[in-house]
Design a protein around this motif. Structure first.
Motif, PDB file in Angstrom:
ATOM      1  N   ASN A 132      -6.613  -6.498  -8.600  1.00 20.02           N
ATOM      2  CA  ASN A 132      -7.986  -6.829  -8.195  1.00 20.02           C
ATOM      3  C   ASN A 132      -8.060  -6.883  -6.670  1.00 20.02           C
ATOM      4  O   ASN A 132      -8.234  -7.943  -6.071  1.00 20.02           O
ATOM      5  N   PRO A 133      -7.936  -5.726  -6.020  1.00 21.36           N
ATOM      6  CA  PRO A 133      -7.758  -5.693  -4.561  1.00 21.36           C
ATOM      7  C   PRO A 133      -9.029  -5.957  -3.766  1.00 21.36           C
ATOM      8  O   PRO A 133     -10.140  -5.958  -4.296  1.00 21.36           O
ATOM      9  N   TYR A 134      -8.792  -6.199  -2.480  1.00 28.30           N
ATOM     10  CA  TYR A 134      -9.852  -6.311  -1.469  1.00 28.30           C
ATOM     11  C   TYR A 134     -10.115  -4.918  -0.918  1.00 28.30           C
ATOM     12  O   TYR A 134      -9.173  -4.156  -0.665  1.00 28.30           O
ATOM     13  N   HIS A 135     -11.412  -4.588  -0.691  1.00 28.19           N
ATOM     14  CA  HIS A 135     -11.764  -3.238  -0.242  1.00 28.19           C
ATOM     15  C   HIS A 135     -12.920  -3.288   0.741  1.00 28.19           C
ATOM     16  O   HIS A 135     -13.934  -3.941   0.502  1.00 28.19           O
ATOM     17  N   LYS A 136     -12.740  -2.609   1.878  1.00 31.39           N
ATOM     18  CA  LYS A 136     -13.781  -2.587   2.902  1.00 31.39           C
ATOM     19  C   LYS A 136     -13.563  -1.389   3.819  1.00 31.39           C
ATOM     20  O   LYS A 136     -12.440  -0.897   3.963  1.00 31.39           O
ATOM     21  N   PHE A 137     -14.657  -0.918   4.450  1.00 29.76           N
ATOM     22  CA  PHE A 137     -14.566   0.096   5.493  1.00 29.76           C
ATOM     23  C   PHE A 137     -14.894  -0.558   6.827  1.00 29.76           C
ATOM     24  O   PHE A 137     -15.912  -1.250   6.957  1.00 29.76           O
ATOM     25  N   GLU A 142     -10.760   2.880   5.963  1.00 30.53           N
ATOM     26  CA  GLU A 142     -10.699   2.168   4.689  1.00 30.53           C
ATOM     27  C   GLU A 142      -9.602   1.118   4.724  1.00 30.53           C
ATOM     28  O   GLU A 142      -8.459   1.396   5.089  1.00 30.53           O
ATOM     29  N   ILE A 143      -9.966  -0.120   4.337  1.00 36.16           N
ATOM     30  CA  ILE A 143      -9.021  -1.230   4.262  1.00 36.16           C
ATOM     31  C   ILE A 143      -8.840  -1.600   2.795  1.00 36.16           C
ATOM     32  O   ILE A 143      -9.810  -1.896   2.095  1.00 36.16           O
ATOM     33  N   ILE A 144      -7.595  -1.584   2.342  1.00 42.99           N
ATOM     34  CA  ILE A 144      -7.271  -1.986   0.972  1.00 42.99           C
ATOM     35  C   ILE A 144      -6.150  -3.009   1.040  1.00 42.99           C
ATOM     36  O   ILE A 144      -5.108  -2.763   1.655  1.00 42.99           O
ATOM     37  N   GLU A 145      -6.370  -4.166   0.437  1.00 40.76           N
ATOM     38  CA  GLU A 145      -5.354  -5.228   0.424  1.00 40.76           C
ATOM     39  C   GLU A 145      -5.191  -5.757  -1.001  1.00 40.76           C
ATOM     40  O   GLU A 145      -6.165  -6.223  -1.583  1.00 40.76           O
ATOM     41  N   PRO A 146      -3.983  -5.642  -1.572  1.00 38.92           N
ATOM     42  CA  PRO A 146      -2.792  -5.066  -0.951  1.00 38.92           C
ATOM     43  C   PRO A 146      -2.896  -3.547  -0.882  1.00 38.92           C
ATOM     44  O   PRO A 146      -3.661  -2.928  -1.636  1.00 38.92           O
ATOM     45  N   ALA A 147      -2.113  -2.960  -0.006  1.00 39.99           N
ATOM     46  CA  ALA A 147      -2.150  -1.507   0.160  1.00 39.99           C
ATOM     47  C   ALA A 147      -1.761  -0.793  -1.126  1.00 39.99           C
ATOM     48  O   ALA A 147      -2.185   0.341  -1.374  1.00 39.99           O
ATOM     49  N   TYR A 152      -6.320   0.652  -8.342  1.00 37.23           N
ATOM     50  CA  TYR A 152      -7.130  -0.262  -9.147  1.00 37.23           C
ATOM     51  C   TYR A 152      -8.530  -0.477  -8.578  1.00 37.23           C
ATOM     52  O   TYR A 152      -9.244  -1.378  -9.001  1.00 37.23           O
ATOM     53  N   LEU A 153      -8.922   0.383  -7.636  1.00 40.44           N
ATOM     54  CA  LEU A 153     -10.273   0.291  -7.081  1.00 40.44           C
ATOM     55  C   LEU A 153     -11.319   0.889  -8.011  1.00 40.44           C
ATOM     56  O   LEU A 153     -12.494   0.521  -7.943  1.00 40.44           O
ATOM     57  N   TRP A 180     -17.969 -15.074  -6.718  1.00 41.46           N
ATOM     58  CA  TRP A 180     -16.955 -14.052  -6.988  1.00 41.46           C
ATOM     59  C   TRP A 180     -17.050 -12.955  -5.942  1.00 41.46           C
ATOM     60  O   TRP A 180     -18.126 -12.398  -5.702  1.00 41.46           O
ATOM     61  N   GLY A 181     -15.917 -12.655  -5.315  1.00 41.71           N
ATOM     62  CA  GLY A 181     -15.890 -11.643  -4.269  1.00 41.71           C
ATOM     63  C   GLY A 181     -16.152 -10.232  -4.761  1.00 41.71           C
ATOM     64  O   GLY A 181     -16.328  -9.317  -3.948  1.00 41.71           O
ATOM     65  N   GLY A 182     -16.194 -10.037  -6.061  1.00 43.54           N
ATOM     66  CA  GLY A 182     -16.471  -8.704  -6.593  1.00 43.54           C
ATOM     67  C   GLY A 182     -17.901  -8.264  -6.449  1.00 43.54           C
ATOM     68  O   GLY A 182     -18.198  -7.063  -6.517  1.00 43.54           O
ATOM     69  N   ASN A 183     -18.811  -9.232  -6.237  1.00 42.70           N
ATOM     70  CA  ASN A 183     -20.215  -8.824  -6.157  1.00 42.70           C
ATOM     71  C   ASN A 183     -21.082  -9.692  -5.244  1.00 42.70           C
ATOM     72  O   ASN A 183     -22.309  -9.588  -5.277  1.00 42.70           O
ATOM     73  N   CYS A 184     -20.479 -10.532  -4.401  1.00 42.89           N
ATOM     74  CA  CYS A 184     -21.320 -11.441  -3.614  1.00 42.89           C
ATOM     75  C   CYS A 184     -21.557 -10.960  -2.176  1.00 42.89           C
ATOM     76  O   CYS A 184     -22.278 -11.615  -1.427  1.00 42.89           O
ATOM     77  N   TRP A 185     -20.957  -9.834  -1.795  1.00 44.44           N
ATOM     78  CA  TRP A 185     -21.185  -9.285  -0.454  1.00 44.44           C
ATOM     79  C   TRP A 185     -21.617  -7.832  -0.548  1.00 44.44           C
ATOM     80  O   TRP A 185     -21.240  -7.116  -1.469  1.00 44.44           O
ATOM     81  N   SER A 186     -22.375  -7.387   0.433  1.00 41.00           N
ATOM     82  CA  SER A 186     -22.845  -6.002   0.445  1.00 41.00           C
ATOM     83  C   SER A 186     -21.894  -5.069   1.185  1.00 41.00           C
ATOM     84  O   SER A 186     -21.941  -3.848   0.987  1.00 41.00           O
ATOM     85  N   ASP A 187     -21.039  -5.618   2.055  1.00 40.68           N
ATOM     86  CA  ASP A 187     -20.187  -4.771   2.899  1.00 40.68           C
ATOM     87  C   ASP A 187     -18.734  -4.715   2.454  1.00 40.68           C
ATOM     88  O   ASP A 187     -17.917  -4.015   3.057  1.00 40.68           O
ATOM     89  N   ARG A 188     -18.369  -5.443   1.387  1.00 41.73           N
ATOM     90  CA  ARG A 188     -16.983  -5.445   0.938  1.00 41.73           C
ATOM     91  C   ARG A 188     -16.903  -5.963  -0.490  1.00 41.73           C
ATOM     92  O   ARG A 188     -17.842  -6.579  -0.990  1.00 41.73           O
ATOM     93  N   GLN A 189     -15.784  -5.695  -1.103  1.00 40.51           N
ATOM     94  CA  GLN A 189     -15.516  -6.197  -2.439  1.00 40.51           C
ATOM     95  C   GLN A 189     -14.123  -6.820  -2.443  1.00 40.51           C
ATOM     96  O   GLN A 189     -13.184  -6.276  -1.868  1.00 40.51           O
ATOM     97  N   ASP A 190     -14.012  -7.958  -3.088  1.00 40.04           N
ATOM     98  CA  ASP A 190     -12.744  -8.684  -3.150  1.00 40.04           C
ATOM     99  C   ASP A 190     -12.603  -9.185  -4.579  1.00 40.04           C
ATOM    100  O   ASP A 190     -12.926 -10.330  -4.895  1.00 40.04           O
ATOM    101  N   PHE A 191     -12.131  -8.301  -5.446  1.00 42.50           N
ATOM    102  CA  PHE A 191     -12.183  -8.541  -6.878  1.00 42.50           C
ATOM    103  C   PHE A 191     -11.311  -9.708  -7.338  1.00 42.50           C
ATOM    104  O   PHE A 191     -11.546 -10.273  -8.399  1.00 42.50           O
TER     105      PHE A 191
END
Length: 209
Positions: A132-137, A142-147, A152-153, A180-191
């Motif tokens: 359930n990674p973190y994803h942002k531009f 592109e930033i993916i954590e963990p790399a 799983y994006l 929940w970070g999966g849907n509470c921001w418009s600029d990133r997702q943190d599942f």
């Protein structure tokens, strides 16, 4: 004492535990009072139904709530692979996430500010982090954590330990006031991420939001 009572406990941070976290999650520049933290013993089950012992440090404000949530997840056989203190990973988020660890407290300031992050306050929880990674531009990058979480994006795919909006984990955290970070921001997702809203944190720690 029943298995549930024995397996889910809240304690203050004693000297022995403090020696484990000092200089790691409780960094030398930590401004959060130690008295605001609590240590949790948690039972959980992995994907194969194995019963495992977990441990987590969180803010005292959410300690009872987390016991309630994790107890229900355990009773309903919701799979969580690992719940270990981030100190076991030398407080390195990337290492812990690659190991699919679930955790809460890890002190840090928000980048280039004097504000303490939600994890730094012990008021955010990450669950099954690899899947359930973190994803942002950022500036086109592109930033993916963990790399290692890139596979799983695509949330239309089926894979183990995936958190979805209507699953038990997400619903329990939301019912208890978490975002929940999966849907509470418009600029990133943190599942993987669940956090206490800013308006509540402002009451607990005025000026931090």
């Amino acid at each position: 004492m029943s298995e549930i009572e024995e397996g889910f406990k809240i304690s203050q941070i004693d000297e022995q535990l403090f020696s484990r976290i000092k200089g790691k999650t409780f960094k030398d520049n930590c401004t959060l009072p130690l008295k605001d933290l609590r240590y949790l013993n948690l039972l959980h089950k992995d994907l194969n139904g194995n019963i495992l012992k977990g441990e987590m440090i969180c803010n005292k404000y959410i300690a009872e709530t987390l016991i309630t949530i994790f107890k229900k997840l355990y009773q309903e056989n919701y799979p969580i692979e690992k719940i270990r203190l981030m100190d076991d990973y030398n407080a390195d988020d990337e290492t812990g996430m690659r190991d699919n660890n679930s955790s809460c407290f890890n002190f840090r300031f928000v980048s280039q500010t004097t504000r303490i992050s939600k994890h730094g306050l012990g008021l955010a929880v990450d669950i099954n982090t690899l899947y359930n990674p973190y994803h942002k531009f950022v500036n086109g990058k592109e930033i993916i954590e963990p790399a290692t979480g890139k596979d799983y994006l695509d949330r239309t795919k089926k894979f183990p330990y995936k958190i979805e909006e209507n699953d038990l984990c997400c619903q329990l955290f939301k019912e208890h006031g978490f975002l929940w970070g999966g849907n509470c921001w418009s600029d990133r997702q943190d599942f993987q991420h669940f956090e206490i809203p800013n308006e509540i944190i402002e009451k607990l720690y005025p000026g931090n939001c």
